[in-house]
Design a protein around this motif. Structure first.
Motif, PDB file in Angstrom:
ATOM      1  N   MET A   1      -4.693  16.495 -18.601  1.00 32.78           N
ATOM      2  CA  MET A   1      -3.324  16.047 -18.438  1.00 32.78           C
ATOM      3  C   MET A   1      -3.203  14.836 -17.497  1.00 32.78           C
ATOM      4  SD  MET A   1      -1.581  17.741 -20.512  1.00 32.78           S
ATOM      5  CE  MET A   1       0.133  17.691 -20.111  1.00 32.78           C
ATOM      6  N   PRO A   2      -4.013  14.735 -16.439  1.00 27.42           N
ATOM      7  CA  PRO A   2      -3.874  13.535 -15.591  1.00 27.42           C
ATOM      8  C   PRO A   2      -4.186  12.242 -16.344  1.00 27.42           C
ATOM      9  CG  PRO A   2      -5.156  15.209 -14.452  1.00 27.42           C
ATOM     10  CD  PRO A   2      -4.962  15.697 -15.850  1.00 27.42           C
ATOM     11  N   VAL A   3      -5.098  12.298 -17.303  1.00 26.06           N
ATOM     12  CA  VAL A   3      -5.438  11.091 -18.068  1.00 26.06           C
ATOM     13  C   VAL A   3      -4.239  10.651 -18.903  1.00 26.06           C
ATOM     14  CG1 VAL A   3      -6.970  10.160 -19.829  1.00 26.06           C
ATOM     15  CG2 VAL A   3      -7.874  11.708 -18.122  1.00 26.06           C
ATOM     16  N   ILE A  53      -5.125  12.632 -24.903  1.00 28.94           N
ATOM     17  CA  ILE A  53      -4.660  13.619 -25.893  1.00 28.94           C
ATOM     18  C   ILE A  53      -5.853  14.186 -26.662  1.00 28.94           C
ATOM     19  CG2 ILE A  53      -3.351  13.872 -28.044  1.00 28.94           C
ATOM     20  CD1 ILE A  53      -1.343  11.843 -26.862  1.00 28.94           C
ATOM     21  N   LEU A  54      -6.777  13.320 -27.074  1.00 31.75           N
ATOM     22  CA  LEU A  54      -7.955  13.792 -27.809  1.00 31.75           C
ATOM     23  C   LEU A  54      -8.832  14.687 -26.943  1.00 31.75           C
ATOM     24  CD1 LEU A  54      -8.939  10.599 -29.820  1.00 31.75           C
ATOM     25  CD2 LEU A  54      -7.881  12.698 -30.684  1.00 31.75           C
ATOM     26  N   LEU A  55      -9.019  14.327 -25.672  1.00 32.81           N
ATOM     27  CA  LEU A  55      -9.796  15.184 -24.782  1.00 32.81           C
ATOM     28  C   LEU A  55      -9.131  16.543 -24.600  1.00 32.81           C
ATOM     29  CD1 LEU A  55     -10.930  12.700 -22.005  1.00 32.81           C
ATOM     30  CD2 LEU A  55     -12.388  13.952 -23.581  1.00 32.81           C
ATOM     31  N   TYR A  56      -7.825  16.543 -24.494  1.00 27.29           N
ATOM     32  CA  TYR A  56      -7.107  17.810 -24.351  1.00 27.29           C
ATOM     33  C   TYR A  56      -7.289  18.677 -25.590  1.00 27.29           C
ATOM     34  CZ  TYR A  56      -3.270  21.111 -24.019  1.00 27.29           C
ATOM     35  OH  TYR A  56      -2.530  22.259 -24.004  1.00 27.29           O
ATOM     36  N   LEU A  57      -7.181  18.063 -26.761  1.00 23.18           N
ATOM     37  CA  LEU A  57      -7.317  18.836 -28.002  1.00 23.18           C
ATOM     38  C   LEU A  57      -8.743  19.329 -28.225  1.00 23.18           C
ATOM     39  CD1 LEU A  57      -5.081  16.741 -30.413  1.00 23.18           C
ATOM     40  CD2 LEU A  57      -4.566  18.955 -29.381  1.00 23.18           C
ATOM     41  N   ILE A  58      -9.739  18.534 -27.855  1.00 18.94           N
ATOM     42  CA  ILE A  58     -11.129  18.929 -28.056  1.00 18.94           C
ATOM     43  C   ILE A  58     -11.529  20.050 -27.104  1.00 18.94           C
ATOM     44  CG2 ILE A  58     -13.513  18.125 -27.758  1.00 18.94           C
ATOM     45  CD1 ILE A  58     -12.585  15.423 -28.876  1.00 18.94           C
TER      46      ILE A  58
END
Length: 73
Positions: A1-3, A53-58
């Motif tokens: 979330m910080p990203v 967003i992609l890091l969060y989903l992965i």
């Protein structure tokens, strides 16, 4: 979330830089620097937001699949 938050802040800063060109700035060199800087920061902010967003989903923890191989059912 910080990203994601950092990406949104960068995008906002890019918008401010890009659209603050016409506020009494008549020097074309300064306008060019602000225009290029605003574009770069804004596009970088979009990329950082998408990466967040992609890091969060992965990295979400998914529940294991409950498989039943019993043929009697």
């Amino acid at each position: 979330m910080p990203v994601i938050i950092v990406g949104m802040v960068m995008f906002g800063m890019g918008l401010v830089l890009f659209y603050s060109i016409g506020l009494g700035q008549t020097d074309p060199v300064l306008r060019g620097i602000k225009n290029i800087g605003g574009t770069f920061v804004g596009l970088s902010g979009m990329g950082v937001t998408l990466a967040g967003i992609l890091l969060y989903l992965i990295n979400r923890n998914e529940q294991p699949i409950q498989e039943n191989f019993d043929p009697n059912i």
